[in-house]
Design a protein around this motif. Structure first.
Motif, PDB file in Angstrom:
ATOM      1  N   LYS A 240       0.954  -1.150  -0.106  1.00 40.42           N
ATOM      2  CA  LYS A 240       0.127   0.000  -0.081  1.00 40.42           C
ATOM      3  C   LYS A 240       0.717   1.331   0.051  1.00 40.42           C
ATOM      4  N   ASN A 241       0.437   2.157  -0.705  1.00 43.84           N
ATOM      5  CA  ASN A 241       0.931   3.519  -0.825  1.00 43.84           C
ATOM      6  C   ASN A 241       0.178   4.488  -1.574  1.00 43.84           C
ATOM      7  N   LYS A 242       0.696   5.571  -1.620  1.00 41.47           N
ATOM      8  CA  LYS A 242      -0.200   6.580  -2.204  1.00 41.47           C
ATOM      9  C   LYS A 242      -0.480   6.253  -3.588  1.00 41.47           C
ATOM     10  N   GLY A 243       0.380   6.021  -4.282  1.00 41.40           N
ATOM     11  CA  GLY A 243       0.048   5.627  -5.881  1.00 41.40           C
ATOM     12  C   GLY A 243      -1.108   4.528  -5.966  1.00 41.40           C
ATOM     13  N   VAL A 244      -0.679   3.527  -5.009  1.00 43.74           N
ATOM     14  CA  VAL A 244      -1.973   2.347  -4.928  1.00 43.74           C
ATOM     15  C   VAL A 244      -3.095   2.838  -4.577  1.00 43.74           C
ATOM     16  N   SER A 245      -3.163   3.676  -3.779  1.00 44.02           N
ATOM     17  CA  SER A 245      -4.465   4.454  -3.248  1.00 44.02           C
ATOM     18  C   SER A 245      -5.160   5.120  -4.435  1.00 44.02           C
ATOM     19  N   GLU A 246      -4.496   5.762  -5.382  1.00 46.94           N
ATOM     20  CA  GLU A 246      -5.097   6.511  -6.432  1.00 46.94           C
ATOM     21  C   GLU A 246      -5.389   5.257  -7.411  1.00 46.94           C
ATOM     22  N   LEU A 247      -4.676   4.240  -7.568  1.00 48.66           N
ATOM     23  CA  LEU A 247      -4.961   3.212  -8.512  1.00 48.66           C
ATOM     24  C   LEU A 247      -6.425   2.547  -8.011  1.00 48.66           C
ATOM     25  N   ILE A 248      -6.498   2.266  -6.669  1.00 43.91           N
ATOM     26  CA  ILE A 248      -7.792   1.712  -6.307  1.00 43.91           C
ATOM     27  C   ILE A 248      -8.941   2.593  -6.543  1.00 43.91           C
ATOM     28  N   GLU A 249      -8.755   3.925  -6.337  1.00 43.81           N
ATOM     29  CA  GLU A 249      -9.793   4.747  -6.591  1.00 43.81           C
ATOM     30  C   GLU A 249     -10.509   4.619  -8.000  1.00 43.81           C
ATOM     31  N   ILE A 250      -9.235   4.686  -8.673  1.00 44.92           N
ATOM     32  CA  ILE A 250      -9.602   4.575 -10.376  1.00 44.92           C
ATOM     33  C   ILE A 250     -10.363   3.267 -10.585  1.00 44.92           C
ATOM     34  N   GLU A 251     -10.062   2.202  -9.986  1.00 45.86           N
ATOM     35  CA  GLU A 251     -10.624   0.904  -9.996  1.00 45.86           C
ATOM     36  C   GLU A 251     -12.119   1.034  -9.795  1.00 45.86           C
ATOM     37  N   ARG A 252     -12.331   1.800  -8.448  1.00 44.18           N
ATOM     38  CA  ARG A 252     -13.793   1.690  -7.984  1.00 44.18           C
ATOM     39  C   ARG A 252     -14.537   2.673  -8.818  1.00 44.18           C
ATOM     40  N   GLU A 253     -14.197   3.898  -9.584  1.00 44.85           N
ATOM     41  CA  GLU A 253     -14.786   4.436 -10.372  1.00 44.85           C
ATOM     42  C   GLU A 253     -14.999   3.785 -11.872  1.00 44.85           C
ATOM     43  N   LYS A 254     -14.278   2.846 -12.231  1.00 46.07           N
ATOM     44  CA  LYS A 254     -14.331   2.479 -13.635  1.00 46.07           C
ATOM     45  C   LYS A 254     -15.161   1.034 -13.310  1.00 46.07           C
ATOM     46  N   GLY A 255     -14.906   0.228 -12.324  1.00 42.70           N
ATOM     47  CA  GLY A 255     -15.583  -1.051 -12.242  1.00 42.70           C
ATOM     48  C   GLY A 255     -15.124  -1.943 -13.323  1.00 42.70           C
ATOM     49  N   ALA A 256     -16.217  -2.620 -13.753  1.00 44.69           N
ATOM     50  CA  ALA A 256     -15.861  -3.742 -14.896  1.00 44.69           C
ATOM     51  C   ALA A 256     -15.386  -3.078 -16.304  1.00 44.69           C
ATOM     52  N   SER A 257     -15.396  -1.816 -16.221  1.00 43.37           N
ATOM     53  CA  SER A 257     -15.099  -1.250 -17.633  1.00 43.37           C
ATOM     54  C   SER A 257     -13.607  -0.848 -17.629  1.00 43.37           C
ATOM     55  N   LEU A 258     -12.829  -1.276 -16.396  1.00 43.99           N
ATOM     56  CA  LEU A 258     -11.539  -0.759 -16.489  1.00 43.99           C
ATOM     57  C   LEU A 258     -10.496  -1.426 -17.661  1.00 43.99           C
ATOM     58  N   LYS A 259      -9.650  -0.466 -17.834  1.00 43.96           N
ATOM     59  CA  LYS A 259      -8.786  -0.903 -19.084  1.00 43.96           C
ATOM     60  C   LYS A 259      -7.425  -0.457 -18.458  1.00 43.96           C
ATOM     61  N   ILE A 260      -6.406  -1.155 -18.778  1.00 48.36           N
ATOM     62  CA  ILE A 260      -4.973  -0.980 -18.279  1.00 48.36           C
ATOM     63  C   ILE A 260      -4.680   0.603 -18.659  1.00 48.36           C
ATOM     64  N   GLU A 261      -5.150   0.956 -19.889  1.00 39.71           N
ATOM     65  CA  GLU A 261      -4.517   2.482 -19.876  1.00 39.71           C
ATOM     66  C   GLU A 261      -5.076   3.336 -18.919  1.00 39.71           C
ATOM     67  N   ASP A 262      -6.146   3.120 -18.090  1.00 41.23           N
ATOM     68  CA  ASP A 262      -6.614   4.120 -17.259  1.00 41.23           C
ATOM     69  C   ASP A 262      -5.643   4.070 -16.089  1.00 41.23           C
ATOM     70  N   ILE A 263      -4.760   3.275 -15.635  1.00 41.97           N
ATOM     71  CA  ILE A 263      -4.066   2.921 -14.539  1.00 41.97           C
ATOM     72  C   ILE A 263      -2.627   3.165 -15.075  1.00 41.97           C
ATOM     73  N   LEU A 264      -2.157   3.382 -16.155  1.00 40.37           N
ATOM     74  CA  LEU A 264      -0.771   3.402 -16.770  1.00 40.37           C
ATOM     75  C   LEU A 264       0.187   4.313 -15.798  1.00 40.37           C
ATOM     76  N   ASP A 265      -0.423   5.454 -15.507  1.00 35.41           N
ATOM     77  CA  ASP A 265       0.396   6.202 -14.706  1.00 35.41           C
ATOM     78  C   ASP A 265       0.707   5.673 -13.368  1.00 35.41           C
ATOM     79  N   GLN A 266      -0.046   4.597 -12.890  1.00 35.50           N
ATOM     80  CA  GLN A 266       0.198   4.100 -11.346  1.00 35.50           C
ATOM     81  C   GLN A 266       0.933   2.663 -11.403  1.00 35.50           C
ATOM     82  N   VAL A 267       1.018   2.143 -12.729  1.00 36.88           N
ATOM     83  CA  VAL A 267       1.706   0.727 -12.847  1.00 36.88           C
ATOM     84  C   VAL A 267       2.923   0.699 -13.953  1.00 36.88           C
ATOM     85  N   ALA A 268       2.936   1.871 -14.866  1.00 32.63           N
ATOM     86  CA  ALA A 268       4.050   1.881 -15.858  1.00 32.63           C
ATOM     87  C   ALA A 268       5.343   2.671 -15.175  1.00 32.63           C
TER      88      ALA A 268
END
Length: 337
Positions: A240-268
């Motif tokens: 857990k860290n700040k970047g991961v918290s941002e990623l989880i928030e994006i996952e909550r907003e996108k739900g099943a429509s999440l794409k890898i492009e939505d979280i590139l800043d937090q994983v790439a």
């Protein structure tokens, strides 16, 4: 201690250092091998096959013991030149390769023709059986506790390891949740022939990562990891860290429509920022639940020696004591962790 794994890889202790991005450099691999385990260079951390060849040569200057290379086959926007990486491994005289991610079946003929022993990392019994079928010499059975990608079945090692022992003919090591003498003895008791440690080896003096990373592991507990990217069926356990918290928030907003492009800043591009620069909030980086068992930063040799000494004490004193009806109260189980 002799097991099928020590015999297969020609090592003294049944302990393997798992491949880890921006951690598995020559310094750590050589330290593990010099201490009697099997150290691994992380192949794809090296940007080109030519750089991998140089890293292998650099490791040879640090140890005369067996060491190997991790080669991960994962979906990516531009597939790495795997045949060229395998050629570098072969030409470097490497005789042990840990494969992970997708099935290595396409590349098994080249690996076997080079006389390389292959241990494939699997998160399920069915994948382990497929690895056995395609000619892998061993498997690393990765339980739900592991850092990185635990698969999608959520089976912990207390169930997964005995199931693997029931089904497999080839030897296997336990991976995920492995940290100390107790881990090794438990793994052996459930049918494994050794253990693979990843996160635990990051918190060692020789691990070539920023001191902030090592201190974060010491300061964290088993409650400080979280699973991300479940909607993408690319589940990863991270710290857990700040970047991961941002990623989880994006996952909550996108739900099943999440794409890898939505979280590139937090994983790439996160690993060099974290491991080399010490930016602990950069984003998602793999960390196992075993972080709850990490309380210090020893040398690799100190870590491996105390694991092996502690395992022998547990087996010869505590476990044998139960059979002989001898009190085991005086055996310091916690002290040998």
């Amino acid at each position: 201690m002799k097991t099928a794994i020590t015999e297969l890889f020609g090592i003294e202790h049944p302990i393997i250092q798992g491949g880890m991005h921006y951690v598995g450099f020559a310094e750590l691999a050589a330290a593990v091998s010099n201490a009697g385990g099997l150290g691994l260079i992380t192949g794809l951390t090296q940007k080109t096959p030519e750089l991998l060849a140089k890293e292998i040569a650099r490791c040879r200057d640090m140890t005369d013991k067996p060491f190997g290379v991790n080669l991960t086959f994962l979906p990516s926007f531009t597939a790495p030149p795997y045949p060229e990486y395998i050629a570098a491994i072969k030409e470097g005289g490497i005789k042990a390769v840990e494969t992970a991610g997708r099935s290595p079946e396409e590349y098994m003929p080249a690996l076997k023709a080079a006389g390389i022993k292959v241990i494939h990392k699997c998160t399920s019994v069915r994948h382990s059986l497929k690895a056995e079928k395609i000619g892998c010499d061993a498997v690393s059975v990765d339980g739900f506790e592991c850092g990185g990608h635990p698969g999608e079945d959520d089976i912990p090692n207390m169930i997964l390891l005995p199931r693997a022992a029931d089904e497999l003919k080839i030897p296997f090591v336990a991976s995920g949740g492995m940290a100390d003498a107790r881990s090794l003895v438990a793994a052996l008791s459930m049918g494994a022939a050794g253990m693979n440690m990843g996160t635990r080896f990051v918190a060692t003096k020789e691990a070539p990562v920023h001191d902030k990373v090592k201190q974060a592991l010491v300061n964290s507990t088993e409650l400080d990891t979280v699973l991300v990217m479940r909607a993408l069926r690319n589940t990863e356990r991270v710290l857990k860290n700040k970047g991961v918290s941002e990623l989880i928030e994006i996952e909550r907003e996108k739900g099943a429509s999440l794409k890898i492009e939505d979280i590139l800043d937090q994983v790439a591009g996160v690993y060099p920022k974290v491991m080399l620069e010490g930016d602990m909030d950069a984003g998602a980086w793999s960390c196992g639940m075993v972080v709850g068992l990490i309380n210090d930063i020893p040398t690799v040799k100190e870590l491996i020696d105390r694991i092996m000494d502690g395992a022998e004490r547990i087996i010869r004193q505590r476990l044998t004591g139960f059979l002989d009806g001898v009190s085991t109260a005086s055996v310091p189980v916690r002290a040998i962790a």
